[in-house]
Design a protein around this motif. Structure first.
Motif, PDB file in Angstrom:
ATOM      1  N   LEU A 249      63.546 -41.121  60.557  1.00 34.24           N
ATOM      2  CA  LEU A 249      64.023 -41.570  62.183  1.00 34.24           C
ATOM      3  C   LEU A 249      63.667 -40.149  62.945  1.00 34.24           C
ATOM      4  O   LEU A 249      64.027 -39.075  62.718  1.00 34.24           O
TER       5      LEU A 249
ATOM      6  N   LEU B  54      65.222 -35.941  64.937  1.00 33.84           N
ATOM      7  CA  LEU B  54      66.077 -37.064  65.709  1.00 33.84           C
ATOM      8  C   LEU B  54      66.073 -36.321  67.033  1.00 33.84           C
ATOM      9  O   LEU B  54      66.550 -35.248  67.287  1.00 33.84           O
TER      10      LEU B  54
ATOM     11  N   LEU C  68      72.015 -45.325  59.088  1.00 32.29           N
ATOM     12  CA  LEU C  68      71.101 -44.862  59.567  1.00 32.29           C
ATOM     13  C   LEU C  68      70.674 -43.444  58.787  1.00 32.29           C
ATOM     14  O   LEU C  68      69.756 -43.119  58.290  1.00 32.29           O
TER      15      LEU C  68
ATOM     16  N   ASN D 230      67.482 -44.294  56.697  1.00 30.32           N
ATOM     17  CA  ASN D 230      66.313 -44.005  57.428  1.00 30.32           C
ATOM     18  C   ASN D 230      66.339 -42.497  57.990  1.00 30.32           C
ATOM     19  O   ASN D 230      65.409 -42.306  58.882  1.00 30.32           O
TER      20      ASN D 230
ATOM     21  N   ILE E 253      66.357 -42.414  68.922  1.00 24.96           N
ATOM     22  CA  ILE E 253      67.122 -43.319  69.119  1.00 24.96           C
ATOM     23  C   ILE E 253      67.170 -43.432  70.728  1.00 24.96           C
ATOM     24  O   ILE E 253      67.905 -42.718  71.319  1.00 24.96           O
TER      25      ILE E 253
ATOM     26  N   LEU F  84      63.216 -47.012  59.702  1.00 21.47           N
ATOM     27  CA  LEU F  84      62.826 -46.883  61.043  1.00 21.47           C
ATOM     28  C   LEU F  84      62.567 -45.449  61.416  1.00 21.47           C
ATOM     29  O   LEU F  84      62.870 -44.453  61.241  1.00 21.47           O
TER      30      LEU F  84
ATOM     31  N   GLU G  76      59.907 -49.790  64.149  1.00 23.88           N
ATOM     32  CA  GLU G  76      60.200 -49.728  65.368  1.00 23.88           C
ATOM     33  C   GLU G  76      60.838 -50.780  65.774  1.00 23.88           C
ATOM     34  O   GLU G  76      60.050 -51.981  65.826  1.00 23.88           O
TER      35      GLU G  76
END
Length: 439
Positions: free
Chosen positions: A248, A280, A240, A244, A251, A222, A193
């Motif tokens: 992930l 996500l 990303l 990731n 966001i 991440l 993070e």
């Protein structure tokens, strides 16, 4: 006859270790030091690692006699207990002049240097709202401070999992240097993070920088990423997606009126990321970016949007209308939107019906916060629909703006509404509604 029996000891001598630790937990440093003098057992409790794993060090930015003790206390803590530290937060509150920023920089140099040598378990570092672009940060002081932090991050990069540098306000080169420090040992970072909201100075078009893209490509694990919209680009989303997508989760994106936000980001880039990262969730926070044309260019239907906040900060513009956003833009997320925050000055247009229809159309919306010119009847209609199961709201926070100083009539009507829906409100809702004079 003399009594040869030993005097009865206080019950405090037999206090279980877990109770003693809990007691020390609530004491400040001064009281802990005093309590450690009671006996050997209490002294041992003082040096229990569990007491020193989390630390918030606060420095006042105003000249006072307490400044010296603040700096000395911080260094004292690191020297004695820094090896136990796992979560560190440092606050430097609104520095008044260059003398204080210089003293802070020197103290931080010693603190971070000592901590870098004795600590091998720090996983979380937070240094917020430094605002290094202010004039009180002279160039030499600023450069040395960034160098000290960068060196520290290189030492901690192996185990640091969380980094929050929100509000640092650095240049592009300085910011990339700090972020690159996390990948110093292995040319990649496994931090989960990072918070770089307001990390770069205003007016910088970070989205077009190859240096920023190269820096972000070093992050490989991440889970949560917080940043400004002036960092978002097709290139970043591709990075990303490539490095990731497996991890992930969230966001958080802030879009401020003073940050560049006119770049073109293709919906396909968002769609690819959403496909590769199925868990996500994207949360948008808009500050004074309220016009429909600007929002429509940013809020693409391919974004897996879960939360949106639109705040105009009391500014009123007769040429601006919220109606298109409520009627055409936000309903595109009716199947996925869960949280909605609206704070705007709509004294030139009534939006009760549009807002109500939006809420009823959002199938998963459980949180609603609205500060706007609304009628009291809007609240009653919303509660009635909630009682009938037509929406799934769990939180309702409404501030009803009025153009009058006196709100007694609105207050009376709101009390009547509360009585009518009292069972629902008390048992199922986090409910807060008031009338507020906007004059």
């Amino acid at each position: 006859m003399e009594d040869d029996s030993e005097p009865e000891q206080s019950c405090w001598a037999y206090l279980p270790d877990v109770c003693l630790s809990n007691m020390f937990w609530w004491l400040d440093d001064r009281d802990r030091s005093r309590a450690a003098l009671v006996c050997k057992k209490w002294n041992q409790a003082m040096y229990s690692g569990s007491l020193w794993r989390t630390r918030t060090i606060t420095f006042s930015g105003r000249p006072s006699r307490s400044n010296t003790s603040e700096f000395e206390s911080a260094l004292w803590y690191v020297k004695r207990f820094g090896k136990y530290l796992e979560h560190l937060e440092i606050k430097f509150l609104n520095p008044y002049n260059a003398v204080l920023t210089r003293k802070f920089q020197v103290t931080m140099r010693g603190l971070l240097s000592r901590l870098g040598k004795c600590n091998s378990r720090l996983v979380s570092l937070t240094i917020q709202h430094l605002e290094l672009d202010r004039l009180v940060w002279k160039n030499g002081i600023r450069t040395q401070f960034i160098k000290n932090v960068s060196t520290f991050l290189k030492r901690m990069s192996k185990h640091l999992d969380y980094l929050n540098l929100k509000g640092a306000r650095v240049t592009l080169e300085e910011g990339c240097e700090l972020l690159s420090s996390l990948s110093y040992l292995k040319n990649k970072s496994f931090a989960s993070e990072i918070n770089i909201e307001d990390f770069f100075s205003h007016h910088l078009s970070i989205y077009s920088s190859p240096l920023f893209h190269q820096t972000m490509s070093t992050f490989r694990n991440l889970v949560i990423l917080t940043l400004n919209y002036n960092c978002i680009s097709d290139e970043l989303l591709e990075i990303l997606c490539e490095h990731n997508a497996h991890s992930l989760w969230t966001i958080n994106i802030k879009c401020h009126i003073h940050d560049p936000h006119g770049q073109v980001v293709w919906g396909m880039s968002w769609a690819n990321l959403a496909k590769r990262a199925p868990k996500l969730k994207v949360n948008f926070f808009f500050e004074r970016v309220m016009k429909h044309n600007s929002l429509a260019r940013i809020l693409l239907v391919e974004i897996p949007l879960r939360s949106i906040s639109l705040r105009s900060c009391y500014f009123s513009d007769p040429d601006w209308s919220m109606r298109p956003t409520l009627t055409y833009l936000l309903p595109a997320y009716k199947h996925i939107l869960q949280k909605l925050t609206l704070e705007f000055n709509n004294d030139h247009e009534l939006l009760d019906e549009e807002l109500l229809q939006l809420v009823l159309s959002c199938e998963r919306l459980f949180f609603l916060k609205v500060w706007a010119f609304l009628s009291v009847a809007f609240v009653e209609r919303l509660l009635q629909n909630r009682a009938e199961g037509k929406c799934v709201l769990c939180t309702m926070k409404v501030r009803i703006y009025t153009t009058r100083h006196e709100t007694s009539e609105e207050d009376r009507l709101l009390r009547d509404i509360y009585k009518k829906f009292r069972n629902l409100i008390d048992s199922e809702l986090n409910y807060f509604v008031i009338a507020y004079p906007m004059v």
